[in-house]
Design a protein around this motif. Sequence first.
Motif, PDB file in Angstrom:
ATOM      1  N   ARG A 142       0.860  -1.170   0.000  1.00 38.60           N
ATOM      2  CA  ARG A 142       0.000   0.000   0.000  1.00 38.60           C
ATOM      3  C   ARG A 142       0.905   1.232   0.000  1.00 38.60           C
ATOM      4  O   ARG A 142       1.797   1.354   0.835  1.00 38.60           O
ATOM      5  CB  ARG A 142      -0.930   0.009   1.228  1.00 38.60           C
ATOM      6  N   VAL A 148       0.008  -4.854   3.955  1.00 34.42           N
ATOM      7  CA  VAL A 148      -1.127  -5.263   4.767  1.00 34.42           C
ATOM      8  C   VAL A 148      -0.761  -6.332   5.785  1.00 34.42           C
ATOM      9  O   VAL A 148      -1.449  -6.515   6.792  1.00 34.42           O
ATOM     10  CB  VAL A 148      -2.290  -5.772   3.878  1.00 34.42           C
ATOM     11  N   GLN A 201       2.480  -3.116   8.569  1.00 31.39           N
ATOM     12  CA  GLN A 201       1.188  -2.459   8.732  1.00 31.39           C
ATOM     13  C   GLN A 201       1.356  -1.058   9.323  1.00 31.39           C
ATOM     14  O   GLN A 201       2.184  -0.848  10.205  1.00 31.39           O
ATOM     15  CB  GLN A 201       0.293  -3.292   9.645  1.00 31.39           C
TER      16      GLN A 201
END
Length: 221
Positions: A128, A140, A144
């Motif tokens: 991400r 993910v 994180q």
Amino acid sequence: MRIVLVGPPGAGKGTQAVLLAQHLSIPHISTGDLFRANISKGTELGRQVEEIIRSGGLVPDEVTVAMAADRMAQADAEDGFLLDGFPRNIAQAKALDELLHESGHKIDAVLDLEVPEDEVVKRIAGRRTCRNDSSHVFHVEYKQPSEAGRCDVCGGELYQRDDDREETVRKRLAVYHEETEPIIGYYREQGLVVTIPALAPVPEVTRRALAALPERRVAGE
């Protein structure tokens, strides 16, 4: 020492290339970096590449080989180099062999970073990226953010790039299997390939790669 680093997208080639080059005191030569450097300097090859990329085409082998040859001829590469992203196919591998033969050199080792395909998909599809700064990348599962969907650095929105979507990743893997993977067989016939299990922490993969090199020369030793 002259090394070729190969492996599928998501195998960690970029990270390992930098670390191995530092350990061995040789330059890390990446085709992506070569393209960007030639474009930014406005060289003739750079202008060719920029026009090709702008039109959505693929850079011809002869242009890629010419850029690599120019970089390998520079003074800091006299005692060796680590190639990342080149050669990308059999034609480029043969051209590289011819170039090195002309200067009385050869490839010393081909390090094949081996990662299961499902893990490659998980690594890339789980990324991400921050909309404010693309250098801020999270995962993910493996990295994180403190707050879901928000960048820890600047608070920007995290999103999944189109290039990181599973269907795109699998297409990239298919291209790798078709175009690049055959060079492993080509070099294996020359007795140069060492397969490095790369499903491990970064320092351990680096250790395995260094241990596998023939007559390795590490900085500081």
